[in-house]
Design an enzyme around this catalytic site. Structure first.
Site, short mmCIF file in Angstrom:
data_model
loop_
_atom_site.label_atom_id
_atom_site.label_comp_id
_atom_site.label_asym_id
_atom_site.label_seq_id
_atom_site.Cartn_x
_atom_site.Cartn_y
_atom_site.Cartn_z
CB THR A 52 -0.95 -0.01 1.22
OG1 THR A 52 -1.60 -1.28 1.25
CG2 THR A 52 -1.98 1.09 1.12
CE LYS A 80 9.62 14.33 20.41
NZ LYS A 80 9.70 15.58 19.62
NE ARG A 101 -2.04 -0.34 6.07
CZ ARG A 101 -1.68 -1.36 5.30
NH1 ARG A 101 -0.65 -2.11 5.66
NH2 ARG A 101 -2.31 -1.63 4.18
N1 CP Z 1 -2.52 -5.37 0.70
C1 CP Z 1 -1.89 -4.70 1.67
O1 CP Z 1 -2.47 -3.88 2.39
O2 CP Z 1 -0.56 -4.98 1.76
P1 CP Z 1 0.47 -4.22 2.68
O3 CP Z 1 0.10 -4.51 4.12
O4 CP Z 1 1.83 -4.73 2.31
O5 CP Z 1 0.31 -2.74 2.41
#
Ligand code: CP
Length: 302
Positions: A52, A80, A101
């Site tokens: 990703t 921190k 993420r």
């Molecule tokens: N498909 C996917 O989210 O792979 P990664 O965790 O490597 O980003």
């Protein structure tokens, strides 16, 4: 789509899915262009990633944009004690768009509510992974020539697999038949099955992957997600539940394609890789074109 966040696959309509997929086809033909010159995209990864993060980075670099960000929150002021809100508000000062993420479900929605720039959810805990879903739809349409009326088998960790959740929700709009293959402990959550039921579609549940191979158009394999288990003993019990081998594909349909969001652990043997029905590396490449389409659409530069 201009200036809109993408947090859940429900945030886009079917028409918008098709716009992204059609645009991604154009980027596949011509991936190197200068469309994003002067734009900065922040990649904020609070959880590990290979595909990703790097496919977003590749997508943006190929379009002449710049990337900032981090792949380890431990190297940021989160260490921190800085809050997610303050981190997002700060990163938004430095960028036109944030790809994020995070291990906590709902974190991307929260970020989208406090951020002055759009947020793309690159996976929030076990909840959703909408950009993976778009590249999965692209891969299915490319290999099957359509998205509707397919027999799609989801195999593995259907409870914690966020890519499964997003893709089931999307395919429930395309009149597909769902074959849900998992250990008893890792069944698809009822909150996701609700989308299948609400669309008046069929689903069947199985534990044995060989039951679905003869009739499936798509077999979507997934990893058992060790990091989501509260009880590691339970993980140990199910971790080797599936191991797809090449010989198991002998009686499959000619159009069958094996997809996997990756990373894989042991659920697909290496001997499947050379079978023309294995599509997971091409699927990961498709992520570049789909993410090019998504970023340019949200920035209003398509
Ligand atoms: N498909 C996917 O989210 O792979 P990664 O965790 O490597 O980003």
């Amino acid at each position: 789509m201009k200036n809109r966040s993408l947090v859940s696959i429900n945030d886009f309509s079917i028409g918008e899915y098709f716009k992204i997929l059609d645009l991604a086809e154009k980027f596949e033909e011509k991936p190197n262009q200068r469309i994003l010159e002067g734009k900065v995209v922040a990649l904020c990864f609070f959880e590990p990633s290979t595909r990703t993060r790097l496919s977003f980075e590749s997508a943006i670099n190929r379009l002449g944009g710049r990337v900032i960000g981090f792949s380890d929150a431990g190297s940021t002021s989160v260490k921190k004690g800085e809050s997610l809100k303050d981190t997002i508000m700060t990163v938004a000062n430095y960028s036109d768009l944030i790809v994020m993420r995070h291990p906590v479900e709902g974190s991307a929605r929260y970020a989208s509510e406090v951020s002055p720039v759009p947020i793309i959810n690159a996976g929030d805990g076990a909840n959703q992974h909408p950009t993976q879903c778009l590249l999965d739809l692209y891969s299915i349409r490319k290999t099957q020539g359509k998205l509707d009326k397919l027999d799609v088998a989801f195999v593995g960790d259907l409870k914690y697999g966020r890519t499964v959740h997003s893709l089931v929700i999307a395919l429930a709009q395309f009149n597909c038949r769902f074959h849900l293959v998992s250990p008893e402990e890792l069944k698809l959550p009822s909150s996701v099955k609700r989308y299948i039921k609400d669309a008046n579609l069929e689903y069947r549940q199985y534990t044995d992957v060989t039951d679905v191979i003869p009739f499936a158009d798509i077999v979507y394999m997934t990893r058992i997600q060790r990091e989501r288990f509260a009880d590691q003993l339970e993980y140990e019990r199910v971790k080797n539940y599936y191991n797809l081998k090449n010989e198991m594909l002998a009686n499959s349909k000619a159009n069958l394609r094996i997809l996997h969001p990756m990373p894989r652990v042991k659920e697909i043997s290496n001997d499947v890789d050379n079978n023309p029905k294995a599509y997971y590396f091409q699927q990961a490449l498709n992520g570049v074109y789909v993410r090019q389409a998504l970023v340019t659409s949200i920035l209003g530069l398509e």
